[in-house]
Scaffold this active site. Structure first.
Site, PDB file in Angstrom:
ATOM      1  N   ASN A  87       0.805  -1.227   0.000  1.00  0.00           N
ATOM      2  CA  ASN A  87       0.000   0.000   0.000  1.00  0.00           C
ATOM      3  C   ASN A  87       0.842   1.283   0.000  1.00  0.00           C
ATOM      4  OD1 ASN A  87      -2.508   1.706   0.959  1.00  0.00           O
ATOM      5  ND2 ASN A  87      -0.897   2.045   2.489  1.00  0.00           N
ATOM      6  N   TYR A 152       2.637  10.601 -10.824  1.00  0.00           N
ATOM      7  CA  TYR A 152       1.858   9.785  -9.880  1.00  0.00           C
ATOM      8  C   TYR A 152       0.791   8.977 -10.605  1.00  0.00           C
ATOM      9  CZ  TYR A 152      -1.488   8.405  -6.331  1.00  0.00           C
ATOM     10  OH  TYR A 152      -2.345   7.663  -5.554  1.00  0.00           O
ATOM     11  N   LYS A 156       0.206   4.797 -10.946  1.00  0.00           N
ATOM     12  CA  LYS A 156      -1.008   4.064 -10.549  1.00  0.00           C
ATOM     13  C   LYS A 156      -1.610   3.324 -11.741  1.00  0.00           C
ATOM     14  CE  LYS A 156      -0.643   4.742  -6.259  1.00  0.00           C
ATOM     15  NZ  LYS A 156      -0.643   3.725  -5.199  1.00  0.00           N
TER      16      LYS A 156
HETATM   17  N1  LIG Z   1      -5.562   9.509  -0.450  1.00  0.00           N
HETATM   18  C1  LIG Z   1      -6.005   9.323  -1.681  1.00  0.00           C
HETATM   19  O1  LIG Z   1      -6.782  10.130  -2.224  1.00  0.00           O
HETATM   20  C2  LIG Z   1      -5.593   8.093  -2.448  1.00  0.00           C
HETATM   21  C3  LIG Z   1      -6.363   7.712  -3.553  1.00  0.00           C
HETATM   22  C4  LIG Z   1      -6.013   6.575  -4.268  1.00  0.00           C
HETATM   23  C5  LIG Z   1      -4.904   5.845  -3.883  1.00  0.00           C
HETATM   24  N2  LIG Z   1      -4.156   6.228  -2.816  1.00  0.00           N
HETATM   25  C6  LIG Z   1      -2.990   5.418  -2.463  1.00  0.00           C
HETATM   26  O2  LIG Z   1      -3.166   4.920  -1.155  1.00  0.00           O
HETATM   27  C7  LIG Z   1      -1.889   4.603  -0.601  1.00  0.00           C
HETATM   28  C8  LIG Z   1      -1.824   5.154   0.809  1.00  0.00           C
HETATM   29  O3  LIG Z   1      -1.882   6.572   0.739  1.00  0.00           O
HETATM   30  P1  LIG Z   1      -2.725   7.449   1.778  1.00  0.00           P
HETATM   31  O4  LIG Z   1      -3.721   8.207   1.013  1.00  0.00           O
HETATM   32  O5  LIG Z   1      -3.152   6.618   2.905  1.00  0.00           O
HETATM   33  O6  LIG Z   1      -1.614   8.526   2.194  1.00  0.00           O
HETATM   34  P2  LIG Z   1      -0.787   8.744   3.555  1.00  0.00           P
HETATM   35  O7  LIG Z   1      -1.700   9.003   4.702  1.00  0.00           O
HETATM   36  O8  LIG Z   1       0.222   9.770   3.183  1.00  0.00           O
HETATM   37  O9  LIG Z   1      -0.063   7.342   3.818  1.00  0.00           O
HETATM   38  C9  LIG Z   1       1.036   6.919   3.041  1.00  0.00           C
HETATM   39  C10 LIG Z   1       1.772   5.824   3.785  1.00  0.00           C
HETATM   40  O10 LIG Z   1       2.820   5.313   2.932  1.00  0.00           O
HETATM   41  C11 LIG Z   1       4.063   5.441   3.613  1.00  0.00           C
HETATM   42  N3  LIG Z   1       5.142   5.704   2.655  1.00  0.00           N
HETATM   43  C12 LIG Z   1       5.127   6.593   1.646  1.00  0.00           C
HETATM   44  N4  LIG Z   1       6.310   6.533   0.995  1.00  0.00           N
HETATM   45  C13 LIG Z   1       7.065   5.600   1.626  1.00  0.00           C
HETATM   46  C14 LIG Z   1       8.374   5.092   1.426  1.00  0.00           C
HETATM   47  N5  LIG Z   1       9.167   5.532   0.435  1.00  0.00           N
HETATM   48  N6  LIG Z   1       8.835   4.136   2.256  1.00  0.00           N
HETATM   49  C15 LIG Z   1       8.049   3.682   3.265  1.00  0.00           C
HETATM   50  N7  LIG Z   1       6.797   4.120   3.509  1.00  0.00           N
HETATM   51  C16 LIG Z   1       6.318   5.066   2.680  1.00  0.00           C
HETATM   52  C17 LIG Z   1       3.866   6.588   4.598  1.00  0.00           C
HETATM   53  O11 LIG Z   1       4.790   6.454   5.650  1.00  0.00           O
HETATM   54  P3  LIG Z   1       5.842   7.645   6.028  1.00  0.00           P
HETATM   55  O12 LIG Z   1       5.011   8.797   6.514  1.00  0.00           O
HETATM   56  O13 LIG Z   1       6.683   7.030   7.084  1.00  0.00           O
HETATM   57  O14 LIG Z   1       6.588   7.962   4.769  1.00  0.00           O
HETATM   58  C18 LIG Z   1       2.433   6.328   5.047  1.00  0.00           C
HETATM   59  O15 LIG Z   1       2.422   5.313   6.014  1.00  0.00           O
HETATM   60  C19 LIG Z   1      -0.865   5.166  -1.561  1.00  0.00           C
HETATM   61  O16 LIG Z   1      -0.358   4.139  -2.379  1.00  0.00           O
HETATM   62  C20 LIG Z   1      -1.667   6.141  -2.402  1.00  0.00           C
HETATM   63  O17 LIG Z   1      -1.112   6.323  -3.676  1.00  0.00           O
HETATM   64  C21 LIG Z   1      -4.486   7.333  -2.089  1.00  0.00           C
END
Ligand SMILES: NC(=O)c1ccc[n+]([C@@H]2O[C@H](COP(=O)([O-])OP(=O)(O)OC[C@H]3O[C@@H](n4cnc5c(N)ncnc54)[C@H](OP(=O)(O)O)[C@@H]3O)[C@@H](O)[C@H]2O)c1
Length: 262
Positions: A87, A152, A156
């Site tokens: 994730n 980005y 995806k």
């Molecule tokens: N929010 C949206 O609108 C949305 C929509 C579709 C898909 N997504 C996807 O959902 C997933 C989770 O995102 P989220 O929305 O929950 O955002 P978030 O709250 O920013 O969470 C992202 C998580 O990924 C970790 N992470 C990011 N880069 C990393 C790295 N290089 N190494 C280790 N850990 C890393 C972060 O940890 P650290 O803080 O320690 O870096 C955090 O735990 C992502 O793949 C994102 O693309 C999000």
């Protein structure tokens, strides 16, 4: 991680947002957890999951780097992984030519390279055991060219496609592959991507707990994919029959910096 009889789930990006909620779903459904993120906040999240009865180990590692993935994989200490929830990921707003290339590379290496490296390592073990579940967090962003978030959205699109291909390759192995495709969700994502002054950054978004539940349930059912929420389902259906040039223009309106002043 050797003494528990509960199945083990790895959840990457479990310190916040969708990954945090995915890890909570796993803990509430009887999994022990090996969770990873880049920052120490992962240890605070672990405390929450322990209250759900799970044995939880944490790894702090940059999963954009091969060493980070190796460190996470080594932390299983050979214990079988029943579920891998790949994730971790992040975005990057603004025009491509204005972005710092190190930041661009980090998006690609986190969302694609590190994710695939981990899936290959854990997936080989699952195939050898003839069982396992893989959940990949893709996105509805993969259905449209992401003007002002071009790299980005490309990552995806890659993951959405890769997930279906891997699922087909593994169809006779006892291992299922599921792609979770959320729409805009209320997490730290938009702040980290420097997109708070955009329309999508300011818009009302989905609840990460609802998104995670849909993804977890789909993984447990062994489904191929899940687009969360009716608006996103409609959006992806329309995107499939809309010219790319129109989708790119629509994305400009949502993601153009300054389109929604704070
Ligand atoms: N929010 C949206 O609108 C949305 C929509 C579709 C898909 N997504 C996807 O959902 C997933 C989770 O995102 P989220 O929305 O929950 O955002 P978030 O709250 O920013 O969470 C992202 C998580 O990924 C970790 N992470 C990011 N880069 C990393 C790295 N290089 N190494 C280790 N850990 C890393 C972060 O940890 P650290 O803080 O320690 O870096 C955090 O735990 C992502 O793949 C994102 O693309 C999000």
């Amino acid at each position: 991680m050797a003494s528990s009889t509960r199945p083990l789930a790895i959840v990457t990006g479990a310190s916040s947002g969708i990954g945090y909620e995915l890890a909570k779903c796993c803990a509430n459904h009887g999994f022990d957890l090996l969770i990873a993120a880049d920052e120490p906040a992962i240890n605070e999240a672990a405390q929450d999951f322990r209250t759900c009865g799970a044995v939880v180990e944490t790894v702090e590692a940059d999963l954009a780097m091969p060493d980070g993935v190796n460190k996470l994989y080594a932390a299983t200490k050979g214990r079988p992984v029943e579920a891998l929830l790949a994730n971790a990921g992040h975005g990057l707003g603004h025009a491509f030519l204005d972005q710092n290339f190190d930041d661009v590379r980090h998006v690609i290496n986190t969302n694609i390279t590190g994710t695939l490296y981990l899936i290959q390592k854990v997936g080989r073990d699952m195939r050898a055991r003839g069982q396992g579940r893989i959940l990949i967090t893709g996105s509805v962003a993969g259905f449209m060219p992401g003007t002002f978030q071009a790299v980005y959205n490309g990552t995806k699109a890659f993951l959405n496609s890769f997930s279906w291909a891997l699922r087909n390759e593994m169809q006779d192995t006892g291992v299922t592959v599921t792609c979770l495709m959320p729409g805009a969700t209320e997490t730290e994502f938009f702040e980290r991507a420097n997109m708070l002054d955009t329309k999508v950054g300011q818009a009302e978004k989905d609840d990460p707990a609802d998104v995670a539940k849909a993804g977890f349930d789909a993984m447990m059912e062994g489904e191929g994919d899940v687009v969360t929420g009716w608006r996103n389902k409609l959006q992806t259906t329309v995107a499939n029959v809309t010219p790319a040039s129109m989708l790119a223009e629509q994305h400009r309106k949502k993601a153009e910096p300054g389109s929604c002043k704070q």
